[in-house]
Design a protein around this motif. Sequence first.
Motif, PDB file in Angstrom:
ATOM      1  N   SER A 133       0.860  -1.184   0.000  1.00  0.00           N
ATOM      2  CA  SER A 133       0.000   0.000   0.000  1.00  0.00           C
ATOM      3  C   SER A 133       0.894   1.230   0.000  1.00  0.00           C
ATOM      4  O   SER A 133       1.961   1.230   0.627  1.00  0.00           O
ATOM      5  CB  SER A 133      -0.924   0.019   1.225  1.00  0.00           C
ATOM      6  N   GLY A 134       0.450   2.259  -0.703  1.00  0.00           N
ATOM      7  CA  GLY A 134       1.229   3.488  -0.754  1.00  0.00           C
ATOM      8  C   GLY A 134       0.343   4.715  -0.678  1.00  0.00           C
ATOM      9  O   GLY A 134      -0.861   4.645  -0.968  1.00  0.00           O
ATOM     10  N   TYR A 135       0.953   5.828  -0.283  1.00  0.00           N
ATOM     11  CA  TYR A 135       0.204   7.090  -0.180  1.00  0.00           C
ATOM     12  C   TYR A 135       1.145   8.232  -0.525  1.00  0.00           C
ATOM     13  O   TYR A 135       2.325   8.243  -0.151  1.00  0.00           O
ATOM     14  CB  TYR A 135      -0.342   7.275   1.234  1.00  0.00           C
ATOM     15  N   ALA A 136       0.608   9.217  -1.233  1.00  0.00           N
ATOM     16  CA  ALA A 136       1.355  10.434  -1.548  1.00  0.00           C
ATOM     17  C   ALA A 136       0.398  11.614  -1.474  1.00  0.00           C
ATOM     18  O   ALA A 136      -0.676  11.590  -2.091  1.00  0.00           O
ATOM     19  CB  ALA A 136       1.989  10.345  -2.936  1.00  0.00           C
ATOM     20  N   GLY A 137       0.772  12.616  -0.707  1.00  0.00           N
ATOM     21  CA  GLY A 137      -0.036  13.813  -0.559  1.00  0.00           C
ATOM     22  C   GLY A 137       0.861  15.013  -0.361  1.00  0.00           C
ATOM     23  O   GLY A 137       2.096  14.895  -0.315  1.00  0.00           O
ATOM     24  N   PRO A 138       0.289  16.196  -0.236  1.00  0.00           N
ATOM     25  CA  PRO A 138       1.115  17.411  -0.119  1.00  0.00           C
ATOM     26  C   PRO A 138       1.973  17.453   1.134  1.00  0.00           C
ATOM     27  O   PRO A 138       2.979  18.165   1.167  1.00  0.00           O
ATOM     28  CB  PRO A 138       0.072  18.537  -0.136  1.00  0.00           C
ATOM     29  N   LEU A 140       2.453  14.329   3.176  1.00  0.00           N
ATOM     30  CA  LEU A 140       2.799  12.979   3.641  1.00  0.00           C
ATOM     31  C   LEU A 140       3.135  12.057   2.474  1.00  0.00           C
ATOM     32  O   LEU A 140       2.435  12.060   1.452  1.00  0.00           O
ATOM     33  CB  LEU A 140       1.629  12.373   4.430  1.00  0.00           C
ATOM     34  N   LEU A 141       4.182  11.272   2.643  1.00  0.00           N
ATOM     35  CA  LEU A 141       4.543  10.179   1.731  1.00  0.00           C
ATOM     36  C   LEU A 141       4.671   8.919   2.585  1.00  0.00           C
ATOM     37  O   LEU A 141       5.234   8.967   3.682  1.00  0.00           O
ATOM     38  CB  LEU A 141       5.865  10.460   1.025  1.00  0.00           C
ATOM     39  N   ALA A 142       4.156   7.783   2.092  1.00  0.00           N
ATOM     40  CA  ALA A 142       4.206   6.555   2.888  1.00  0.00           C
ATOM     41  C   ALA A 142       4.182   5.341   1.979  1.00  0.00           C
ATOM     42  O   ALA A 142       3.504   5.338   0.944  1.00  0.00           O
ATOM     43  CB  ALA A 142       3.040   6.489   3.877  1.00  0.00           C
ATOM     44  N   VAL A 143       4.919   4.306   2.393  1.00  0.00           N
ATOM     45  CA  VAL A 143       4.900   3.002   1.728  1.00  0.00           C
ATOM     46  C   VAL A 143       4.825   1.934   2.809  1.00  0.00           C
ATOM     47  O   VAL A 143       5.600   1.967   3.774  1.00  0.00           O
ATOM     48  CB  VAL A 143       6.151   2.784   0.854  1.00  0.00           C
ATOM     49  N   CYS A 144       3.880   1.001   2.661  1.00  0.00           N
ATOM     50  CA  CYS A 144       3.736  -0.122   3.585  1.00  0.00           C
ATOM     51  C   CYS A 144       3.702  -1.412   2.772  1.00  0.00           C
ATOM     52  O   CYS A 144       2.959  -1.501   1.790  1.00  0.00           O
ATOM     53  CB  CYS A 144       2.458  -0.004   4.416  1.00  0.00           C
ATOM     54  N   ASP A 145       4.483  -2.376   3.191  1.00  0.00           N
ATOM     55  CA  ASP A 145       4.580  -3.670   2.500  1.00  0.00           C
ATOM     56  C   ASP A 145       4.041  -4.734   3.441  1.00  0.00           C
ATOM     57  O   ASP A 145       4.654  -5.051   4.459  1.00  0.00           O
ATOM     58  CB  ASP A 145       6.037  -3.949   2.132  1.00  0.00           C
ATOM     59  N   GLY A 146       2.865  -5.283   3.119  1.00  0.00           N
ATOM     60  CA  GLY A 146       2.230  -6.266   3.978  1.00  0.00           C
ATOM     61  C   GLY A 146       2.964  -7.591   3.989  1.00  0.00           C
ATOM     62  O   GLY A 146       3.495  -8.042   2.983  1.00  0.00           O
ATOM     63  N   VAL A 147       2.977  -8.216   5.159  1.00  0.00           N
ATOM     64  CA  VAL A 147       3.618  -9.512   5.344  1.00  0.00           C
ATOM     65  C   VAL A 147       2.576 -10.453   5.945  1.00  0.00           C
ATOM     66  O   VAL A 147       1.831 -10.064   6.836  1.00  0.00           O
ATOM     67  CB  VAL A 147       4.836  -9.417   6.289  1.00  0.00           C
ATOM     68  N   GLY A 148       2.519 -11.675   5.457  1.00  0.00           N
ATOM     69  CA  GLY A 148       1.588 -12.611   6.082  1.00  0.00           C
ATOM     70  C   GLY A 148       1.076 -13.692   5.179  1.00  0.00           C
ATOM     71  O   GLY A 148       0.614 -14.724   5.653  1.00  0.00           O
ATOM     72  N   GLY A 149       1.118 -13.506   3.859  1.00  0.00           N
ATOM     73  CA  GLY A 149       0.630 -14.556   2.966  1.00  0.00           C
ATOM     74  C   GLY A 149      -0.835 -14.856   3.215  1.00  0.00           C
ATOM     75  O   GLY A 149      -1.709 -14.024   2.993  1.00  0.00           O
ATOM     76  N   ALA A 150      -1.103 -16.080   3.710  1.00  0.00           N
ATOM     77  CA  ALA A 150      -2.485 -16.472   3.965  1.00  0.00           C
ATOM     78  C   ALA A 150      -3.108 -15.634   5.059  1.00  0.00           C
ATOM     79  O   ALA A 150      -4.329 -15.550   5.163  1.00  0.00           O
ATOM     80  CB  ALA A 150      -2.549 -17.957   4.342  1.00  0.00           C
ATOM     81  N   ALA A 151      -2.282 -14.985   5.891  1.00  0.00           N
ATOM     82  CA  ALA A 151      -2.810 -14.146   6.963  1.00  0.00           C
ATOM     83  C   ALA A 151      -3.180 -12.754   6.476  1.00  0.00           C
ATOM     84  O   ALA A 151      -3.442 -11.863   7.284  1.00  0.00           O
ATOM     85  CB  ALA A 151      -1.793 -14.043   8.095  1.00  0.00           C
ATOM     86  N   ARG A 152      -3.186 -12.530   5.154  1.00  0.00           N
ATOM     87  CA  ARG A 152      -3.653 -11.299   4.542  1.00  0.00           C
ATOM     88  C   ARG A 152      -2.793 -10.093   4.912  1.00  0.00           C
ATOM     89  O   ARG A 152      -3.202  -9.216   5.678  1.00  0.00           O
ATOM     90  CB  ARG A 152      -5.109 -11.037   4.936  1.00  0.00           C
ATOM     91  N   GLY A 153      -1.584 -10.059   4.339  1.00  0.00           N
ATOM     92  CA  GLY A 153      -0.745  -8.891   4.523  1.00  0.00           C
ATOM     93  C   GLY A 153      -1.342  -7.642   3.912  1.00  0.00           C
ATOM     94  O   GLY A 153      -1.020  -6.529   4.314  1.00  0.00           O
ATOM     95  N   ASP A 154      -2.242  -7.811   2.918  1.00  0.00           N
ATOM     96  CA  ASP A 154      -2.891  -6.646   2.323  1.00  0.00           C
ATOM     97  C   ASP A 154      -3.769  -5.928   3.335  1.00  0.00           C
ATOM     98  O   ASP A 154      -3.904  -4.700   3.292  1.00  0.00           O
ATOM     99  CB  ASP A 154      -3.706  -7.048   1.092  1.00  0.00           C
ATOM    100  N   ILE A 155      -4.367  -6.687   4.263  1.00  0.00           N
ATOM    101  CA  ILE A 155      -5.178  -6.061   5.310  1.00  0.00           C
ATOM    102  C   ILE A 155      -4.295  -5.209   6.205  1.00  0.00           C
ATOM    103  O   ILE A 155      -4.650  -4.078   6.568  1.00  0.00           O
ATOM    104  CB  ILE A 155      -5.906  -7.136   6.135  1.00  0.00           C
ATOM    105  N   ALA A 156      -3.132  -5.734   6.584  1.00  0.00           N
ATOM    106  CA  ALA A 156      -2.237  -4.991   7.473  1.00  0.00           C
ATOM    107  C   ALA A 156      -1.737  -3.715   6.809  1.00  0.00           C
ATOM    108  O   ALA A 156      -1.749  -2.635   7.422  1.00  0.00           O
ATOM    109  CB  ALA A 156      -1.060  -5.876   7.882  1.00  0.00           C
TER     110      ALA A 156
END
Length: 500
Positions: A100-105, A107-123
Amino acid sequence: MTSDDSQLPDQPGQPGPPSEPPPADQPPPPEEVPADLTLMRPVPDPAAQTLPPDGPTVDAPEAETLPVPDDVDGDERQPLRLSYYAISDVGRVRKDNQDSGYAGPWLLAVCDGVGGAARGDIASSTAVNELRQLDERPGSADLLTRVTDALHEAHESIASQVDHDPALSGTSTTATVALFDGQRIAVGHIGDSRGYLFRAGELSQITSDHTFVQSLIDEGRITEEEARIHPHRNLILKALDGLHEVEPDLFAIALAPGDRVFLCSDGACGVLDDTRMADILSSGSPEYAAIELVRASLDAGSSDNVTCVVADVLTEEAAAADPAYDDLEPMVVGAAAELKPRARGLFRGHRSGDTGELEPVDAEIPNGIDYAIVEDPLVDPEDYRYAPLAPRRYTWARRLMAVAVLLGLAWVALASAYWWTQQQYYVGEHEGQVAVYRGIDGFPGLSSVYRTSDLSVDDLPEAAQSDVEEGIAADDYQDATSIVRNLAERMMPADDGAEE
């Protein structure tokens, strides 16, 4: 970066460190305190990281071609602006995007989910949705304090998700955050996503990976090139998981016009070296650079999701002269964009909250009207609760359909059972002859004579006669014929001659 980097060179115009350290009971002279926030990748030693309420947590020399004056207070410097772009790609191997990523005036942010079957995309999406609350014009609160609080909020939000759905246990996410206040960025970092600063043609990594291989690099046991192929290169030592204490790296960096900030997940920095990244970041707009970095990562063989956020530091005059700057809007990419929470609206159109066909009505319902249509009177809840229900329609048709379904299921079950019985065989007696039967012995109607032999039961020994009369089970037809042949071999021997 090795531990030798913790010794910072002197800055121009500032005195170097004293030849002897001052006594422990005496504070250092004022002129020995670092005068400004400057660029440096932090030393990965948690014990050496301090969080003063104000001032820098990391200090190093500025690039000579883009100096940041040390004798000017931060509030008096020329305000700067960010021109940004964010992009995330699922890649060529993974089936879902856990970045997941975010860019705004601000704030900049990058998050890389970890978990596989545990749904890193949710985190990762949960973390970005919490961190994006930082994207507002800075106030009086300290930048590092705001970043710390936001990371803890993301941590607690992930914990709440796991409590609500135990299947998510084990999920976590990295987080690299850059909060801008018009002059500097406060960076919060945990995990192996990375932050870079491209200044005057030089690319500097400003974050340190919280990974096992990075600890080996810091100890001098392996090189950066060896780390890229190390079997444990994906072992992360720190992450936002809602369980363990949050211990992010926190530091600040003063920015100058012409700087370019680059945040990415390990899908990019894991396959591109600094030379290749610097070459791409050296030209083009933030949009061009971000897209080209993703493309280059995929061409280099990245097997992970790839997320890149690029932002240029502009003066107010340069921002005003850029026609694309006014069209910038905050960007959410990756899992956070795909898993947006659904609002509960009155209508269920293709867009939550409206019909998707009519423009929204601006006029509000007048005071005193508790329902949309004036002619519709309010219904008393108790009257509605005990009101007689209308008779159900087509009851007989529903019952007939249910009976038909039950009969069909029963017929299928009986047909299957009968078919099975017809695959069974046994040897028995039929009209004095040994015969092969098909079906189940002892169940009238479920067995019948399949073949009759010319072997008489009376010709068999007494024990064999008894077995045939009771029925001899066989595995299949071939087994039954073998039994008949064996019985023929056991026939009573014929008399050799008449008695004399």
